[in-house]
Design a protein around this motif. Structure first.
Motif, PDB file in Angstrom:
ATOM      1  N   LEU A  26      10.022   1.624   9.091  1.00  0.00           N
ATOM      2  CA  LEU A  26       8.930   0.667   9.099  1.00  0.00           C
ATOM      3  C   LEU A  26       7.566   1.310   8.934  1.00  0.00           C
ATOM      4  O   LEU A  26       7.318   2.421   9.402  1.00  0.00           O
ATOM      5  CB  LEU A  26       8.903  -0.119  10.417  1.00  0.00           C
ATOM      6  CG  LEU A  26      10.046  -1.084  10.728  1.00  0.00           C
ATOM      7  CD1 LEU A  26       9.710  -1.872  11.980  1.00  0.00           C
ATOM      8  CD2 LEU A  26      10.335  -2.010   9.571  1.00  0.00           C
ATOM      9  N   SER A  27       6.668   0.535   8.315  1.00  0.00           N
ATOM     10  CA  SER A  27       5.234   0.834   8.312  1.00  0.00           C
ATOM     11  C   SER A  27       4.609   0.165   9.537  1.00  0.00           C
ATOM     12  O   SER A  27       5.247  -0.616  10.243  1.00  0.00           O
ATOM     13  CB  SER A  27       4.570   0.283   7.053  1.00  0.00           C
ATOM     14  OG  SER A  27       5.107   0.868   5.894  1.00  0.00           O
ATOM     15  N   ALA A  28       3.335   0.450   9.750  1.00  0.00           N
ATOM     16  CA  ALA A  28       2.571  -0.276  10.760  1.00  0.00           C
ATOM     17  C   ALA A  28       2.338  -1.703  10.276  1.00  0.00           C
ATOM     18  O   ALA A  28       2.434  -2.004   9.083  1.00  0.00           O
ATOM     19  CB  ALA A  28       1.245   0.425  11.019  1.00  0.00           C
ATOM     20  N   MET A  29       2.029  -2.598  11.208  1.00  0.00           N
ATOM     21  CA  MET A  29       1.705  -3.975  10.837  1.00  0.00           C
ATOM     22  C   MET A  29       0.492  -3.986   9.908  1.00  0.00           C
ATOM     23  O   MET A  29      -0.418  -3.167  10.042  1.00  0.00           O
ATOM     24  CB  MET A  29       1.437  -4.802  12.097  1.00  0.00           C
ATOM     25  CG  MET A  29       2.652  -4.917  13.011  1.00  0.00           C
ATOM     26  SD  MET A  29       2.288  -5.758  14.586  1.00  0.00           S
ATOM     27  CE  MET A  29       2.092  -7.449  14.024  1.00  0.00           C
ATOM     28  N   SER A  30       0.488  -4.900   8.964  1.00  0.00           N
ATOM     29  CA  SER A  30      -0.565  -4.978   7.956  1.00  0.00           C
ATOM     30  C   SER A  30      -1.953  -4.990   8.607  1.00  0.00           C
ATOM     31  O   SER A  30      -2.217  -5.774   9.519  1.00  0.00           O
ATOM     32  CB  SER A  30      -0.382  -6.248   7.126  1.00  0.00           C
ATOM     33  OG  SER A  30      -1.379  -6.357   6.159  1.00  0.00           O
ATOM     34  N   GLY A  31      -2.822  -4.096   8.140  1.00  0.00           N
ATOM     35  CA  GLY A  31      -4.184  -4.027   8.646  1.00  0.00           C
ATOM     36  C   GLY A  31      -4.374  -3.102   9.833  1.00  0.00           C
ATOM     37  O   GLY A  31      -5.514  -2.743  10.172  1.00  0.00           O
ATOM     38  N   GLU A  32      -3.280  -2.692  10.479  1.00  0.00           N
ATOM     39  CA  GLU A  32      -3.401  -1.895  11.700  1.00  0.00           C
ATOM     40  C   GLU A  32      -3.954  -0.492  11.428  1.00  0.00           C
ATOM     41  O   GLU A  32      -4.812   0.005  12.164  1.00  0.00           O
ATOM     42  CB  GLU A  32      -2.043  -1.804  12.398  1.00  0.00           C
ATOM     43  CG  GLU A  32      -2.021  -1.004  13.691  1.00  0.00           C
ATOM     44  CD  GLU A  32      -2.881  -1.606  14.809  1.00  0.00           C
ATOM     45  OE1 GLU A  32      -3.053  -0.929  15.842  1.00  0.00           O
ATOM     46  OE2 GLU A  32      -3.387  -2.732  14.642  1.00  0.00           O
ATOM     47  N   THR A  33      -3.468   0.153  10.373  1.00  0.00           N
ATOM     48  CA  THR A  33      -3.957   1.503  10.061  1.00  0.00           C
ATOM     49  C   THR A  33      -5.453   1.481   9.761  1.00  0.00           C
ATOM     50  O   THR A  33      -6.212   2.335  10.232  1.00  0.00           O
ATOM     51  CB  THR A  33      -3.165   2.099   8.884  1.00  0.00           C
ATOM     52  OG1 THR A  33      -1.772   2.138   9.212  1.00  0.00           O
ATOM     53  CG2 THR A  33      -3.637   3.515   8.583  1.00  0.00           C
ATOM     54  N   ASN A  34      -5.890   0.485   8.989  1.00  0.00           N
ATOM     55  CA  ASN A  34      -7.328   0.367   8.708  1.00  0.00           C
ATOM     56  C   ASN A  34      -8.130   0.131   9.984  1.00  0.00           C
ATOM     57  O   ASN A  34      -9.235   0.664  10.149  1.00  0.00           O
ATOM     58  CB  ASN A  34      -7.586  -0.771   7.723  1.00  0.00           C
ATOM     59  CG  ASN A  34      -7.201  -0.404   6.298  1.00  0.00           C
ATOM     60  OD1 ASN A  34      -7.142   0.767   5.946  1.00  0.00           O
ATOM     61  ND2 ASN A  34      -6.929  -1.409   5.481  1.00  0.00           N
TER      62      ASN A  34
END
Length: 405
Positions: free
Chosen positions: A40-48
């Motif tokens: 999995l990736s992080a939830m959309s927008g979380e890394t930003n």
């Protein structure tokens, strides 16, 4: 029963509702009798969001500490998905990269995976558990947390699939496969049922956003079958094939483009490859990758070098060159940001003449001038003024990929 690795990106797990939907997809695969590993990736927008927090502290934060921070995003998504699968009555366990022994180099922010020692992962599979692994991250030999750069979860998934000898690595995303070009730019773009590994490697390197370039490289290195599917409307998607003979004989398979290119010119350099070598070494030491490169000789006395770098590296590249301008004996250094790259890719180019003529004729009819040209056996790339990019994409798609174009 097959062993399948399924990767889900940020938009696929962007909310609790989406995580519940992904849990249903994973459980359905399990109910079909397959063993499943999820990355999995992080939830959309979380890394930003995390990067923005860091920049409120320091506009140029420590790369090591930034990796520590942004790696937490995946810890949230894997634990939530594990909970959702357990709730559905299946055994699942979330694992961080260091628990799976994903070893990388120490290039913080854009680390490369050196090894996946999947002992723990194999143990979980032997006990019939669905393993849910945090993508995008690893550990270096000193135990520091590292991240793989944007899109690195694709690479994590492929490397994990190779380590456990998975039968297929499925990349679930917000599109339902690989298209002849971006449908948002050209509505007549079509989804391809299959594309060769070589074509996908070129398309990914030239700006197609569906798959991360390192993941395609890893798939080729380890011979991992790849499939791109939509997590919203899953069907057969696009298979990345290693068998050219299975592919339809299309001269050009896709039109790729990249807005993240910047042009740098180093003008009036004395002849001699030592100066070009200095430039390339300077960039290599600072982790800056050069894409297109060209040189113009002036009466065998002076040379102008022109090359492109990623927009993220543009200011650093200009700064480094300016600091070394005297050592390079360069008369002038010029940068240009308002450029873009557009490319045609196809295995059929190897056996068809006249492709370049048709390519440049399509651009000429729209009065689009070319700044740089780069070719290989299966691709033609040009650098153009960014304001003409979408027009160029549509013109080339019409010339090569639209019926009666």
């Amino acid at each position: 029963m097959a062993l399948i690795v399924q990767k889900f990106g940020g938009t696929s797990v962007g909310s609790i509702e989406r995580i519940e939907a992904v849990a249903d997809l994973v459980v359905k695969t399990r109910q079909q009798g397959h063993q499943v590993v999820v990355v999995l990736s992080a939830m959309s927008g979380e890394t930003n969001r995390l990067i923005n927090l860091a920049k409120q502290i320091d506009t140029r934060p420590s790369s090591r500490e930034l990796d520590v921070l942004i790696s937490t995003g995946e810890q949230v998504s894997v634990s939530l998905l594990a909970m959702a699968i357990i709730k559905r009555g299946h055994s699942a366990v979330s694992l961080l990269a260091d628990q799976v022994n994903i070893l990388t180099d120490n290039m913080f922010g854009k680390a490369r995976i050196a090894e996946v020692a999947a002992t723990r992962l194999k143990h979980e599979l032997e006990h019939n558990r669905i393993a849910i692994i945090a993508g995008f991250q690893g550990r270096d030999v000193e135990g520091n947390i590292t991240t793989l750069g944007r899109g690195g979860t694709d690479t994590s998934a492929v490397e994990i699939a190779a380590a456990i000898k998975a039968d297929e690595c499925q990349i679930y995303t917000d599109v339902d496969g690989v298209y002849t070009t971006d449908p948002r730019v050209e509505p007549n773009a079509r989804r391809m049922s299959q594309v060769t590994f070589a074509e996908m490697l070129e398309l990914a390197s030239l700006g197609a956003k569906v798959l991360h370039i390192r993941s395609v490289e890893a798939a080729g290195k380890h011979n991992v079958p790849l499939r791109v599917l939509s997590s919203f409307n899953p069907d057969e998607g696009t298979l990345i094939s290693f068998e050219e003979n299975d592919m339809p004989s299309k001269v050009v398979s896709g039109i790729a483009f990249n807005r993240d290119e910047c042009l740098i010119k180093v003008q009036g350099v004395p002849t001699g490859t030592q100066y070009l070598s200095k430039i390339l070494k300077l960039f290599a030491e600072n982790g800056i990758e050069i894409d297109m490169i060209n040189q113009v000789n002036h009466n065998f006395e002076k040379i102008d070098y022109a090359f492109t770098v990623h927009s993220h590296d543009y200011l650093q590249a200009l700064e480094l060159l300016s600091e070394d301008q005297a050592q390079l004996s360069a008369q002038n250094i010029i940068g240009l940001q308002a450029v873009a790259k557009v490319s045609a890719v196809g295995m059929g180019m190897k056996s068809h003449s006249g492709v370049a003529s048709l390519f440049f004729d399509a651009l000429a009819q729209e009065n689009i001038n070319v700044v740089l040209v780069s070719t290989s056996e299966i691709k033609i790339s040009v650098l153009i003024d960014e304001k003409y990019l979408e027009l160029a994409v549509r013109a080339l798609h019409k010339a090569f990929l639209t019926e009666n174009g």
